[in-house]
Scaffold this active site. Structure first.
Site, PDB file in Angstrom:
ATOM      1  N   LYS A 213       0.833  -1.201   0.000  1.00  0.00           N
ATOM      2  CA  LYS A 213       0.000   0.000   0.000  1.00  0.00           C
ATOM      3  C   LYS A 213       0.871   1.255   0.000  1.00  0.00           C
ATOM      4  CE  LYS A 213      -4.078   2.287   1.610  1.00  0.00           C
ATOM      5  NZ  LYS A 213      -5.341   2.265   2.306  1.00  0.00           N
ATOM      6  N   GLU A 223      -5.101   8.994  -5.897  1.00  0.00           N
ATOM      7  CA  GLU A 223      -5.874   8.052  -6.689  1.00  0.00           C
ATOM      8  C   GLU A 223      -6.120   8.529  -8.116  1.00  0.00           C
ATOM      9  OE1 GLU A 223      -8.549   5.444  -4.526  1.00  0.00           O
ATOM     10  OE2 GLU A 223     -10.053   5.821  -6.069  1.00  0.00           O
ATOM     11  N   ARG A 227      -3.399   3.768  -7.832  1.00  0.00           N
ATOM     12  CA  ARG A 227      -4.056   3.473  -6.547  1.00  0.00           C
ATOM     13  C   ARG A 227      -5.393   2.751  -6.743  1.00  0.00           C
ATOM     14  NH1 ARG A 227      -3.916   7.612  -1.366  1.00  0.00           N
ATOM     15  NH2 ARG A 227      -5.180   6.361   0.026  1.00  0.00           N
TER      16      ARG A 227
HETATM   17  N1  LIG Z   1      -9.348   5.279   4.759  1.00  0.00           N
HETATM   18  C1  LIG Z   1      -9.172   4.186   4.068  1.00  0.00           C
HETATM   19  O1  LIG Z   1      -8.257   4.095   3.250  1.00  0.00           O
HETATM   20  C2  LIG Z   1     -10.084   3.017   4.287  1.00  0.00           C
HETATM   21  C3  LIG Z   1      -9.793   1.781   3.689  1.00  0.00           C
HETATM   22  C4  LIG Z   1     -10.625   0.697   3.949  1.00  0.00           C
HETATM   23  C5  LIG Z   1     -11.737   0.852   4.785  1.00  0.00           C
HETATM   24  N2  LIG Z   1     -12.001   2.084   5.340  1.00  0.00           N
HETATM   25  C6  LIG Z   1     -13.153   2.264   6.223  1.00  0.00           C
HETATM   26  O2  LIG Z   1     -12.936   1.488   7.400  1.00  0.00           O
HETATM   27  C7  LIG Z   1     -14.208   1.145   7.971  1.00  0.00           C
HETATM   28  C8  LIG Z   1     -14.178  -0.318   8.347  1.00  0.00           C
HETATM   29  O3  LIG Z   1     -13.134  -0.525   9.255  1.00  0.00           O
HETATM   30  P1  LIG Z   1     -13.205  -1.667  10.363  1.00  0.00           P
HETATM   31  O4  LIG Z   1     -13.538  -2.954   9.719  1.00  0.00           O
HETATM   32  O5  LIG Z   1     -11.972  -1.556  11.149  1.00  0.00           O
HETATM   33  O6  LIG Z   1     -14.522  -1.264  11.183  1.00  0.00           O
HETATM   34  P2  LIG Z   1     -14.747  -0.602  12.621  1.00  0.00           P
HETATM   35  O7  LIG Z   1     -13.823   0.509  12.831  1.00  0.00           O
HETATM   36  O8  LIG Z   1     -16.193  -0.341  12.726  1.00  0.00           O
HETATM   37  O9  LIG Z   1     -14.369  -1.805  13.607  1.00  0.00           O
HETATM   38  C9  LIG Z   1     -15.109  -3.006  13.568  1.00  0.00           C
HETATM   39  C10 LIG Z   1     -15.583  -3.410  14.972  1.00  0.00           C
HETATM   40  O10 LIG Z   1     -14.476  -3.856  15.726  1.00  0.00           O
HETATM   41  C11 LIG Z   1     -14.513  -3.300  17.032  1.00  0.00           C
HETATM   42  N3  LIG Z   1     -13.120  -3.270  17.495  1.00  0.00           N
HETATM   43  C12 LIG Z   1     -12.136  -2.413  17.126  1.00  0.00           C
HETATM   44  N4  LIG Z   1     -10.966  -2.794  17.637  1.00  0.00           N
HETATM   45  C13 LIG Z   1     -11.186  -3.902  18.384  1.00  0.00           C
HETATM   46  C14 LIG Z   1     -10.369  -4.757  19.142  1.00  0.00           C
HETATM   47  N5  LIG Z   1      -9.046  -4.588  19.242  1.00  0.00           N
HETATM   48  N6  LIG Z   1     -10.951  -5.804  19.785  1.00  0.00           N
HETATM   49  C15 LIG Z   1     -12.293  -6.032  19.666  1.00  0.00           C
HETATM   50  N7  LIG Z   1     -13.114  -5.264  18.941  1.00  0.00           N
HETATM   51  C16 LIG Z   1     -12.572  -4.204  18.298  1.00  0.00           C
HETATM   52  C17 LIG Z   1     -15.163  -1.979  16.831  1.00  0.00           C
HETATM   53  O11 LIG Z   1     -15.744  -1.490  18.004  1.00  0.00           O
HETATM   54  C18 LIG Z   1     -16.216  -2.293  15.768  1.00  0.00           C
HETATM   55  O12 LIG Z   1     -17.394  -2.756  16.380  1.00  0.00           O
HETATM   56  C19 LIG Z   1     -15.261   1.480   6.931  1.00  0.00           C
HETATM   57  O13 LIG Z   1     -15.922   2.648   7.341  1.00  0.00           O
HETATM   58  C20 LIG Z   1     -14.460   1.757   5.669  1.00  0.00           C
HETATM   59  O14 LIG Z   1     -15.067   2.697   4.828  1.00  0.00           O
HETATM   60  C21 LIG Z   1     -11.194   3.144   5.108  1.00  0.00           C
END
Ligand SMILES: NC(=O)c1ccc[n+]([C@@H]2O[C@H](COP(=O)([O-])OP(=O)(O)OC[C@H]3O[C@@H](n4cnc5c(N)ncnc54)[C@H](O)[C@@H]3O)[C@@H](O)[C@H]2O)c1
Ligand SMILES: [Zn+2]
Length: 333
Positions: A213, A223, A227
């Protein structure tokens, strides 16, 4: 393990080490005030580690989940930062998954025209993907990630110990993005998933994913082209996410999206075996017309064509321009 990301906005380090969350303060100048942002699904033990190191810090913990990724939460965060009299020289620490990173990065980019933020990812998805690259966003008017900025963190500290509290489903959905990365750019990364003992290689999986990445982000910060390769599996993935209405996690949709778009039979077999091992879904039953409508309205669609990512050889993703007719057929119309 350490690497430096070079971007026009700023250069910043990524450190990956066990126990890093216990020594975040070693990376922060003592005269700097700190504001901790997190959400209530991140187990308290990780937040407490930070609170202990920064006794005078402000903290705002918002409700967990994608539903928080909106303007209201953004406003709440900015208000709390103002109440805490944060100045432009101070620092935001973002502890959580992709939702926390996207919201915190956006708040940091807007507050006083931009203050520094440190990304402390706690989900697999954030560790292998969202914590670097500087894309920040909230969802707006039912459009995911439609309002945002490019605002690079000043530091990314990855402590794989945080994964200890993550449930298997969330671990796997994050790994789907690493599988994607292997397919488009790193055959050895993909090969790690082809062994039963992939759990023994999580540090290397994180490291390799971020290295790819980093290379891509450095070459194409905003992008323009390259990207887009990171969107492998995402054209259908986003549609499944929307049509599934919360039934599937993002990484699960990417897994299904990769299976839908991938045309090389040999690679498809290998991908299916890996997704099976990770207990990730491989297909999604949706109504073809609804699926096509979703893809057509996707913001990345041009007028008569759509750019998709294809993989013909392991580790070599390429961009392809498809006519909307071809896309219709792919959707089953
Ligand atoms: N900025 C970027 O380049 C980029 C890339 C990909 C995804 N995203 C975004 O990321 C989001 C998804 O990220 P995600 O999957 O991390 O979701 P999230 O941040 O909602 O986390 C998922 C769940 O895990 C829980 N959690 C977090 N850390 C934990 C831990 N250590 N132990 C137990 N539970 C924990 C959280 O409370 C949540 O319920 C989406 O909004 C997506 O659009 C952004
Ligand atoms: Zn993704």
């Amino acid at each position: 393990m350490k690497m430096t990301v070079h971007t026009r906005q700023r250069d910043y380090d990524i450190e990956i080490a066990h126990g890093l969350l216990q020594r975040v303060s070693a990376f922060v100048e003592p005269d700097r005030r700190v504001f901790i942002l997190s959400e209530d699904g991140v187990p308290e033990c990780w937040r407490n580690l930070l609170a202990d190191q920064f006794p005078g810090a402000g903290m705002f913990v918002f409700p967990q989940g994608e539903a928080s990724k909106n303007m209201d939460t953004l406003q709440d965060i900015l208000a709390r930062m103002l109440e805490h009299h944060l100045t432009r020289g101070d620092l935001v620490l973002a502890l959580g998954g992709g939702v926390t990173g996207d919201l915190s990065g956006l708040a940091a980019s807007l507050y006083m025209r931009g203050i520094d933020w440190v990304s402390l990812p706690t989900t697999m998805l954030a560790m292998v993907d969202s914590s670097i690259g500087g894309k920040t966003a909230v969802d707006f008017h039912h459009l995911k990630n439609s309002i945002g900025t490019f605002w690079q963190p000043s530091l990314v500290l990855i402590d794989p110990d945080a994964l200890r509290t993550l449930c298997p489903r969330l671990l796997s959905e994050g790994l789907a993005e690493a599988v994607k990365t292997g397919m488009i750019r790193d055959p050895e990364l993909f090969a790690l998933f082809e062994s039963d003992a992939y759990q023994d290689h999580l540090d290397e999986i994180i490291w390799r994913s971020l290295r790819v990445k980093k290379d891509i982000v450095e070459a194409d910060e905003r992008e323009g082209g390259l990207r887009k390769l990171l969107n492998f599996g995402h054209t259908f993935g986003h549609a499944y996410e929307e049509l599934g209405q919360g039934r599937y996690l993002h990484g699960e949709c990417v897994a299904m999206g990769m299976m839908t778009i991938l045309e090389n039979k040999e690679l498809k077999k290998r991908l299916a075996a890996v997704l099976d091992r990770l207990h990730l879904p491989q297909s999604c039953t949706v109504e073809p017309a609804a699926l096509y409508r979703c893809i057509e309205s996707d913001k990345k669609t041009g007028h008569e064509t759509i750019t998709i990512v294809q993989v013909e050889e392991m580790g070599k993703g390429t961009l392809e321009t498809w006519s909307l007719e071809k896309m219709k057929r792919k959707c089953g119309l």
